[in-house]
Design a protein around this motif. Structure first.
Motif, mmCIF file in Angstrom:
data_model
loop_
_atom_site.group_PDB
_atom_site.id
_atom_site.type_symbol
_atom_site.label_atom_id
_atom_site.label_comp_id
_atom_site.label_asym_id
_atom_site.label_seq_id
_atom_site.Cartn_x
_atom_site.Cartn_y
_atom_site.Cartn_z
ATOM 1 N N GLU A 261 38.438 -11.736 -22.962
ATOM 2 C CA GLU A 261 39.489 -11.892 -21.999
ATOM 3 C C GLU A 261 40.123 -13.328 -22.271
ATOM 4 O O GLU A 261 39.613 -14.545 -22.108
ATOM 5 C CB GLU A 261 38.964 -11.725 -20.543
ATOM 6 N N ASP B 171 44.432 -15.595 -22.166
ATOM 7 C CA ASP B 171 45.723 -15.131 -21.703
ATOM 8 C C ASP B 171 46.631 -14.645 -22.742
ATOM 9 O O ASP B 171 47.348 -13.704 -22.740
ATOM 10 C CB ASP B 171 46.467 -16.694 -21.682
ATOM 11 N N CYS B 172 46.324 -14.886 -24.086
ATOM 12 C CA CYS B 172 47.385 -14.400 -25.384
ATOM 13 C C CYS B 172 46.523 -14.331 -26.534
ATOM 14 O O CYS B 172 45.574 -14.976 -26.874
ATOM 15 C CB CYS B 172 48.371 -15.591 -25.637
ATOM 16 N N ARG C 278 48.451 -0.599 -23.726
ATOM 17 C CA ARG C 278 48.253 -1.193 -22.371
ATOM 18 C C ARG C 278 47.289 -0.702 -21.739
ATOM 19 O O ARG C 278 47.109 0.630 -21.672
ATOM 20 C CB ARG C 278 49.729 -1.393 -21.773
ATOM 21 N N ASP D 297 46.018 -2.094 -15.704
ATOM 22 C CA ASP D 297 46.088 -3.261 -14.854
ATOM 23 C C ASP D 297 47.483 -4.003 -15.493
ATOM 24 O O ASP D 297 47.751 -5.138 -15.078
ATOM 25 C CB ASP D 297 44.982 -3.904 -14.651
ATOM 26 N N ARG E 59 47.294 -5.650 -18.427
ATOM 27 C CA ARG E 59 46.910 -6.396 -19.639
ATOM 28 C C ARG E 59 47.176 -5.353 -20.843
ATOM 29 O O ARG E 59 47.281 -4.170 -20.789
ATOM 30 C CB ARG E 59 45.715 -6.793 -19.445
ATOM 31 N N CYS F 210 44.052 -9.220 -22.591
ATOM 32 C CA CYS F 210 45.300 -10.301 -22.739
ATOM 33 C C CYS F 210 46.289 -9.964 -21.802
ATOM 34 O O CYS F 210 46.864 -8.855 -21.697
ATOM 35 C CB CYS F 210 45.399 -11.078 -23.894
ATOM 36 N N LYS F 211 46.994 -11.124 -21.416
ATOM 37 C CA LYS F 211 48.505 -10.802 -20.599
ATOM 38 C C LYS F 211 49.642 -10.706 -21.650
ATOM 39 O O LYS F 211 50.571 -10.021 -21.297
ATOM 40 C CB LYS F 211 48.584 -12.121 -19.664
ATOM 41 N N VAL F 212 49.501 -11.545 -22.545
ATOM 42 C CA VAL F 212 50.541 -11.332 -23.672
ATOM 43 C C VAL F 212 49.988 -11.365 -25.167
ATOM 44 O O VAL F 212 48.957 -11.805 -25.330
ATOM 45 C CB VAL F 212 51.529 -12.601 -23.515
ATOM 46 N N GLY G 193 56.176 -8.218 -22.730
ATOM 47 C CA GLY G 193 54.969 -8.911 -22.839
ATOM 48 C C GLY G 193 54.418 -8.987 -24.316
ATOM 49 O O GLY G 193 53.363 -9.610 -24.698
ATOM 50 N N ILE H 35 55.041 -14.868 -17.647
ATOM 51 C CA ILE H 35 54.139 -13.935 -17.441
ATOM 52 C C ILE H 35 52.750 -14.019 -17.309
ATOM 53 O O ILE H 35 52.227 -13.732 -16.145
ATOM 54 C CB ILE H 35 53.902 -12.907 -18.864
ATOM 55 N N VAL H 36 52.539 -15.222 -17.935
ATOM 56 C CA VAL H 36 50.871 -15.526 -17.807
ATOM 57 C C VAL H 36 50.820 -16.335 -16.569
ATOM 58 O O VAL H 36 49.966 -16.300 -15.719
ATOM 59 C CB VAL H 36 50.471 -16.468 -18.892
#
Ligand SMILES: Cc1cc2nc3c(=O)[nH]c(=O)nc-3n(C[C@H](O)[C@H](O)[C@H](O)COP(=O)(O)OP(=O)(O)OC[C@H]3O[C@@H](n4cnc5c(N)ncnc54)[C@H](O)[C@@H]3O)c2cc1C
Length: 347
Positions: free
Chosen positions: A12, A14-15, A100, A103, A105, A118-120, A288, A322-323
């Motif tokens: 897990e 951020d990017c 995707r 949630d 992510r 990840c978020k992005v 994203g 976004i993050v």
């Protein structure tokens, strides 16, 4: 190929950056300044993309502030520049799937089954993934991943095996030197008795041949035999006639080509195998998911490294929203911002 060793729970972060070429590497820097942690994935076993793989010793003259730098020199400098941000590299892995989650992510899956949440996502896939060239041998696909491999992921898979390595470059020589001590037998085959690899490696290989630890064969494979994915023998054409070589592992190193690969399957809009982006955020048709460097297209795009660097800076600003949606986006200079300097470890 199915020499896959899926790992446990997803990574897990951020990017995730797909591609560790110059633009993927510089993305780590721009994201890092904005407190965005990144993991990089590349099918190559080293960072640097085209610069490191295609022209490591050629000079580049149009990197701002560096009158001349080689492909490898630029890669090394970028690696030093991003060091403070501690990005994690996953080399020798190809991103196969990107989708995707409920949630919001993104979930990425590599060809060895490793998962990332990840978020992005930043696609810095250049001209696509470097893909090994397949030897023109009928039915070779049936043995790939079980007996025929284009890279060594785990040396243990070759312990106690009768191994045939084919090729005359550095990969063929390096793996000959590394696998000879653990293989039951090792044959290195090349079509002529001249090698393109580092002279020191050639010398070491010839030493092993003289000691009887490696067999050097000058010839070409013409047919494979075996069943259920298990290779039993390779027919080899040599000057003195055909020979049947009993082996159960084959490593052909015939070089790499660039193919768009799985990027085409991720549901993104594509234009002639390139990913259209806007020029404000370098975002793709999927919010994203960003695309920087040679893989993207927009009016006026120039496939230059410096273009990718600019794109990475703007992409990071958009990724931050976004993050870290609650953080104010502040414009700061590295020269004068003490907080940026702390992140860079220079204060
Ligand atoms: C001979 C030559 C000379 C050049 N000279 C110059 C020059 O003088 N100046 C200049 O500005 N540019 C030059 N270029 C172009 C420059 O190298 C590219 O613009 C630059 O490498 C693009 O960087 P990138 O990070 O976008 O992609 P790349 O360098 O192509 O890196 C992309 C990486 O993504 C990886 N990848 C792709 N798909 C996946 C996947 N699904 N999973 C995992 N990994 C994946 C690839 O394996 C690759 O390592 C030259 C190119 C060549 C070939």
């Amino acid at each position: 190929m199915n020499d896959k060793t899926p790992s446990g729970s997803p990574v897990e972060t951020d990017c995730v950056i797909i591609g560790a070429g110059p633009c993927g590497l510089f993305s780590v820097f721009e994201l890092g300044l904005l407190d965005i942690k990144a993991h990089l994935i590349d099918i190559l076993d080293k960072p640097g993309g085209q610069c490191a793989e295609l022209y490591p010793e050629k000079p580049i003259y149009d990197i701002p502030g560096l009158p001349v730098v080689t492909g490898q020199g630029l890669t090394d400098a970028l690696m030093a520049q991003i060091k403070p941000f501690g990005a994690t590299f996953h080399l020798g892995e190809r991103v196969d799937a990107l989708g995707r989650e409920p949630d919001g992510r993104f979930r990425l899956t590599t060809d060895i089954g490793k998962q990332f949440l990840c978020k992005v996502v930043v696609i810095a896939a250049g001209g696509g993934s470097f893909t090994p060239k397949r030897p023109p041998l009928e039915g070779i696909e049936a043995f790939e991943g079980t007996s025929v491999f284009y890279a060594v992921r785990r040396m243990e898979d070759f312990r106690g095996r009768d191994v045939l390595i084919v090729g005359g470059g550095d990969s063929a020589l390096d793996w000959t030197l590394n696998l000879a001590p653990i293989a039951k037998s090792l044959t290195l085959m090349h079509r002529r008795d001249e090698f393109r690899g580092a002279p020191h490696s050639v010398e070491q290989m010839r030493g092993l041949v003289a000691q009887g630890k490696v067999r050097l064969l000058i010839g070409q494979a013409t047919a494979l035999s075996g069943s259920n994915g298990q290779l039993e023998a390779v027919t080899v054409k040599t000057k003195s006639g055909d020979e049947r070589l009993s082996i159960d592992r084959m490593l052909p190193f015939f070089g790499l080509t660039m193919k768009l690969g799985p990027v085409a399957d991720w549901g993104l809009n594509l234009n002639e195998n390139l990913i259209p982006v806007d020029t404000e955020k370098f975002e793709t048709s999927e919010p994203g998911i960003f695309a920087v460097g040679d893989i993207n297209t927009y009016p006026g795009k120039l496939k230059l490294i410096l273009s990718g660097f600019h794109e990475a800076a703007l992409m990071a600003q958009a990724a931050q929203r976004i993050v870290h949606p609650d953080k104010k986006v502040l414009f700061q200079y590295t020269t004068s911002s003490s907080s940026l300097q702390k992140k860079l470890g220079v204060r």
